[in-house]
Design a protein around this motif. Structure first.
Motif, PDB file in Angstrom:
ATOM      1  N   ALA A  22     -10.475 -12.570 -34.529  1.00 42.65           N
ATOM      2  CA  ALA A  22     -10.380 -13.224 -35.829  1.00 42.65           C
ATOM      3  C   ALA A  22     -10.224 -14.735 -35.651  1.00 42.65           C
ATOM      4  O   ALA A  22      -9.694 -15.212 -34.645  1.00 42.65           O
ATOM      5  CB  ALA A  22      -9.204 -12.662 -36.615  1.00 42.65           C
ATOM      6  N   ARG A  23     -10.686 -15.478 -36.630  1.00 43.24           N
ATOM      7  CA  ARG A  23     -10.580 -16.938 -36.586  1.00 43.24           C
ATOM      8  C   ARG A  23      -9.233 -17.351 -37.188  1.00 43.24           C
ATOM      9  O   ARG A  23      -9.074 -17.401 -38.403  1.00 43.24           O
ATOM     10  CB  ARG A  23     -11.744 -17.566 -37.351  1.00 43.24           C
ATOM     11  CG  ARG A  23     -13.069 -17.414 -36.629  1.00 43.24           C
ATOM     12  CD  ARG A  23     -14.251 -17.869 -37.481  1.00 43.24           C
ATOM     13  NE  ARG A  23     -15.450 -17.936 -36.684  1.00 43.24           N
ATOM     14  CZ  ARG A  23     -16.197 -16.881 -36.357  1.00 43.24           C
ATOM     15  NH1 ARG A  23     -15.842 -15.674 -36.777  1.00 43.24           N
ATOM     16  NH2 ARG A  23     -17.285 -17.018 -35.621  1.00 43.24           N
ATOM     17  N   ILE A  24      -8.274 -17.654 -36.318  1.00 40.48           N
ATOM     18  CA  ILE A  24      -6.930 -18.012 -36.761  1.00 40.48           C
ATOM     19  C   ILE A  24      -6.493 -19.294 -36.065  1.00 40.48           C
ATOM     20  O   ILE A  24      -6.938 -19.596 -34.950  1.00 40.48           O
ATOM     21  CB  ILE A  24      -5.914 -16.895 -36.471  1.00 40.48           C
ATOM     22  CG1 ILE A  24      -5.863 -16.577 -34.975  1.00 40.48           C
ATOM     23  CG2 ILE A  24      -6.239 -15.641 -37.273  1.00 40.48           C
ATOM     24  CD1 ILE A  24      -4.790 -15.586 -34.593  1.00 40.48           C
ATOM     25  N   GLY A  25      -5.637 -20.041 -36.754  1.00 36.39           N
ATOM     26  CA  GLY A  25      -5.099 -21.262 -36.157  1.00 36.39           C
ATOM     27  C   GLY A  25      -6.173 -22.243 -35.741  1.00 36.39           C
ATOM     28  O   GLY A  25      -6.119 -22.811 -34.655  1.00 36.39           O
ATOM     29  N   LEU A  26      -7.147 -22.494 -36.603  1.00 34.69           N
ATOM     30  CA  LEU A  26      -8.282 -23.350 -36.248  1.00 34.69           C
ATOM     31  C   LEU A  26      -7.936 -24.836 -36.285  1.00 34.69           C
ATOM     32  O   LEU A  26      -8.672 -25.649 -35.732  1.00 34.69           O
ATOM     33  CB  LEU A  26      -9.464 -23.064 -37.188  1.00 34.69           C
ATOM     34  CG  LEU A  26      -9.996 -21.624 -37.153  1.00 34.69           C
ATOM     35  CD1 LEU A  26     -11.147 -21.475 -38.142  1.00 34.69           C
ATOM     36  CD2 LEU A  26     -10.438 -21.253 -35.748  1.00 34.69           C
ATOM     37  N   GLY A  27      -6.852 -25.189 -36.943  1.00 39.54           N
ATOM     38  CA  GLY A  27      -6.465 -26.591 -37.004  1.00 39.54           C
ATOM     39  C   GLY A  27      -7.137 -27.325 -38.154  1.00 39.54           C
ATOM     40  O   GLY A  27      -7.881 -26.738 -38.952  1.00 39.54           O
TER      41      GLY A  27
END
Length: 257
Positions: A22-27
């Motif tokens: 999953a795409r998490i903590g991308l900034g």
């Protein structure tokens, strides 16, 4: 951290990202996501779109399936655009597709359907079928039927015409933004038009990026096929007869995914 230094927010997100696709903590960069994250998302989206619209190279698939015989059919959907708009046509055999004399009264028939990811079928269907055939001693197996512009239920009329006790449909699953070439298998005992989804068992997420491997998928399918043929049922009824909760994802000890 191991030296007693408190972990930063970036460290914590990195640890979580290593455990999921999953795409998490991308900034952030100002009010937007970082350019790298944006480009990665756009690339994943493009791959998913390509997977949906790609055409299956049936000739190459036939070569990969040798020496096992192959029969080509197609659904009633005349083209990809119609197939995507009319799911019902993808479940129906084209009247010009013939299976006469292809097989008669076999235990199992494999149907390979392009589904929503021909890429998944192209790369994984033949190795998976070869792995299954090596494990299916004692069972009669019909020719592999390759169906274009097809959905899961097309296996029902095919299995009925071939007199197969069991039908296994290998199909390209709907691509996501982490995997665009995931393969699924749907197994139906006594295939015939009108079978419900509750009368099938599914093995899903077959791919090489953290999904089910070819060998594990083959082991699971063969175990499932033998149980189905012995008990003469698939779907919820098979799970119930094996003591599995009806909404459980698979069969013990080799769990279908």
């Amino acid at each position: 951290m191991s030296d007693g230094t408190p972990a930063t927010a970036a460290d914590r997100w990195a640890a979580l990202r290593s455990a999921t696709s999953a795409r998490i903590g991308l900034g952030r960069r100002g009010d937007a996501m970082p350019l790298e994250a944006v480009l990665d998302f756009q690339l994943a989206h493009a791959r998913a779109r390509d997977a949906v619209h790609a055409a299956l190279d049936v000739a190459a698939l036939e070569d990969a399936l040798r020496p096992h015989p192959v029969v080509r059919v197609r659904s009633a959907a005349p083209d990809r655009a119609t197939y995507l708009r009319r799911p019902d046509l993808g479940r129906t055999l084209d009247p010009d597709s013939t299976l006469d004399g292809a097989a008669d009264g076999v235990d199992l028939v494999f149907v390979v359907a392009d589904g929503l990811s021909a890429m998944a079928v192209q790369s994984q269907a033949a190795p998976l079928i070869h792995a299954c055939l090596a494990r299916l001693d004692g069972l009669s197996v019909g020719p592999v039927v390759v169906a274009s512009q097809a959905r899961v239920a097309i296996g029902d009329p095919i299995g009925e015409k071939l007199g197969a006790r069991l039908c296994a449909v290998l199909i390209g699953e709907r691509p996501g933004l982490s995997v665009a070439d995931s393969l699924g298998i749907y197994v139906t005992y006594g295939p015939r038009p009108g079978r419900r989804d509750s009368e099938r068992n599914c093995i899903s997420n077959i791919h090489d990026r953290g999904g089910l491997s070819i060998d594990r998928a083959a082991d699971t399918l063969v175990r499932l096929a033998r149980e189905a043929l012995q008990r003469r049922v698939t779907g919820v009824a098979l799970k119930t007869s094996l003591g599995v909760e009806p909404d459980a994802p698979g069969l013990p000890p080799a769990t279908a995914r």
